[in-house]
Design an enzyme around this catalytic site. Sequence first.
Site, PDB file in Angstrom:
ATOM      1  N   HIS A 102     -26.744  19.554   2.233  1.00 22.10           N
ATOM      2  CA  HIS A 102     -26.128  18.238   2.318  1.00 22.10           C
ATOM      3  C   HIS A 102     -25.086  17.969   1.229  1.00 22.10           C
ATOM      4  O   HIS A 102     -24.749  16.808   0.979  1.00 22.10           O
ATOM      5  CB  HIS A 102     -27.192  17.139   2.280  1.00 22.10           C
ATOM      6  CG  HIS A 102     -27.684  16.770   3.646  1.00 22.10           C
ATOM      7  ND1 HIS A 102     -27.233  15.672   4.332  1.00 22.10           N
ATOM      8  CD2 HIS A 102     -28.541  17.398   4.468  1.00 22.10           C
ATOM      9  CE1 HIS A 102     -27.823  15.617   5.506  1.00 22.10           C
ATOM     10  NE2 HIS A 102     -28.620  16.660   5.620  1.00 22.10           N
ATOM     11  N   ASP A 170     -31.654   7.075  -0.268  1.00 24.53           N
ATOM     12  CA  ASP A 170     -31.663   6.394   1.025  1.00 24.53           C
ATOM     13  C   ASP A 170     -32.074   7.341   2.152  1.00 24.53           C
ATOM     14  O   ASP A 170     -32.795   6.962   3.070  1.00 24.53           O
ATOM     15  CB  ASP A 170     -30.286   5.808   1.329  1.00 24.53           C
ATOM     16  CG  ASP A 170     -30.003   4.551   0.527  1.00 24.53           C
ATOM     17  OD1 ASP A 170     -30.962   3.907   0.073  1.00 24.53           O
ATOM     18  OD2 ASP A 170     -28.816   4.207   0.375  1.00 24.53           O
ATOM     19  N   GLU A 283     -29.970  -3.339  -2.753  1.00 25.15           N
ATOM     20  CA  GLU A 283     -28.705  -2.656  -2.490  1.00 25.15           C
ATOM     21  C   GLU A 283     -27.731  -3.680  -1.916  1.00 25.15           C
ATOM     22  O   GLU A 283     -28.007  -4.873  -1.862  1.00 25.15           O
ATOM     23  CB  GLU A 283     -28.891  -1.486  -1.512  1.00 25.15           C
ATOM     24  CG  GLU A 283     -29.609  -0.291  -2.093  1.00 25.15           C
ATOM     25  CD  GLU A 283     -29.448   0.964  -1.254  1.00 25.15           C
ATOM     26  OE1 GLU A 283     -28.660   0.939  -0.282  1.00 25.15           O
ATOM     27  OE2 GLU A 283     -30.102   1.980  -1.564  1.00 25.15           O
TER      28      GLU A 283
END
Length: 534
Positions: A102, A170, A283
Amino acid sequence: MIAYLEQFVSETTTESEPKLEEEEEEEDENKILLCKQIELQGSIDFHCGACKDFGGLNQSKPLAVIKPVGTEDLVRVIRSVISSSASSSSNLTTVAARGNGHSINGQAMTDENGLVILMREINGQIDIIRRNHSCSNGDVFVDVGGGVLWEDVLLHCYYTSGLAPRSWTDYLGLTVGGTLSNAGISGQAFRYGPQTSNVTELEVVTGKGEIVTCSENQNSELFHGVLGGLGQFGIITRARIPLQPAPHMVRWIRMVYSEFDEFTNDAELLVNRAECDSFDYIEGFVFVNSDDPVNGWSSVPLGSNQLFDRSRIPKSAGPVLYCLEVALHYRNGDDLDTVDKVVSKMIGRLRFIRNLKFESDLSYVEFLLRVKEQEEEAKANGIWDNPHPWLNLLVAKKDIADFDGLVFKKILKDGIGGPMLIYPLLKSKWDTRTSVVLPEGEIFYLVALLRFQLPMVGPSVQDLITQNQEILQCCTKRGFDFKLYLPHYRSDDQWKSHFGKQWSRFVERKTKFDPMAILAPGQKIFSRNNPLLL
């Protein structure tokens, strides 16, 4: 986090050209040589797809991909590269550890003379360790392999013991070693700090091919160097992470603002409150003030049964609006009326637009895995593997209002085809002995532009990259105090500027733990011929 993906289809992949007979013969010879040289317990693959990453912006085919079965295989690989440097019979040069692939800009890649190690191939254990048989804070830990996904850590700890780590990302489809090599940030970081501030011990294979156990009190320089060290000093093969009792449920809330100063003032108020008076997750994000189905109003509600009442938006509102996203933990036995009262008290003085507040109750596990559902939808729709030219910044509080005016209200006023996250963090929650570099000041903001390249709908990948460069150039020209998170640069001067006064320490650690610059070549910080390491 990713709520923009349902309606698009993927790009078609191109077929590679057939290899020449001579190339195939050379590949076979290299494979035989490599197998003899390394003596792996695992296997070697010359055709495994480790040529690109999640970003999809770079491609680089390694000499081979290593599928290890244990830490000793990593040692064998690194020592083989070291040995090859003194031999004319091999061209092995570098080693890149790949977690779940990723990275965005080729950070986990190597070149045609390098080896990629698939860390997820290691059968990592997840073991809960109790001290004094107590569940009090600091007494329970989980030992977990560096190639294990965070979502597996969550499921194992929660369902076997009712415990969980304190700090998350997240998206939990990331490896433990991967996020600890960067920082690991999410909505819990305002209270507990990033994941690099929530680990007590590591096992690391250094660039010398040595297995080292390290902590704050044992081999501390390696411990702090590896945390946020971008893979430059060692490969994390095990981490010990503190656990705490996990809640059962989460009250998830989104509140809309039209004014940036009111949004940031409220966010900063919440992150500075005492734990008993604030939320457990904070957030925020920016969205377009329009009916754009991807970037606009419809990206805010938490369920299909919730509607965004645009008539509530003040006429004075600009091209973008802001959403403060918070969550409160509670347990199954808690009275919901009490939860309602606690929430009402916490948000009572906040200046969001009334009647533009959205709530949803869901389990703790569902909340932490909320992005996984969007991932599955994106894969089903074929866009998960499309390029992701993301840009992640840490911006000082003193510059965040000007950043909003320059970037969100002008350059990105039409959206980016994905989330535009922004929320405050506290430097006092970060361990500054690690390799992570931050802007000045106690409060700084994470800004994450999580773009998805949408074929036949949005701008081209190159246009998105150009816009990222425009943002960085404008920030630099205006003198903003910012750092790239998940940094990627191409010159020594840029890396020196990024690390600032920490650059000399970073070079010293590289010289000590990976003097031949074998590890993580895709970061483009050091090379085998870099005079900085002589």
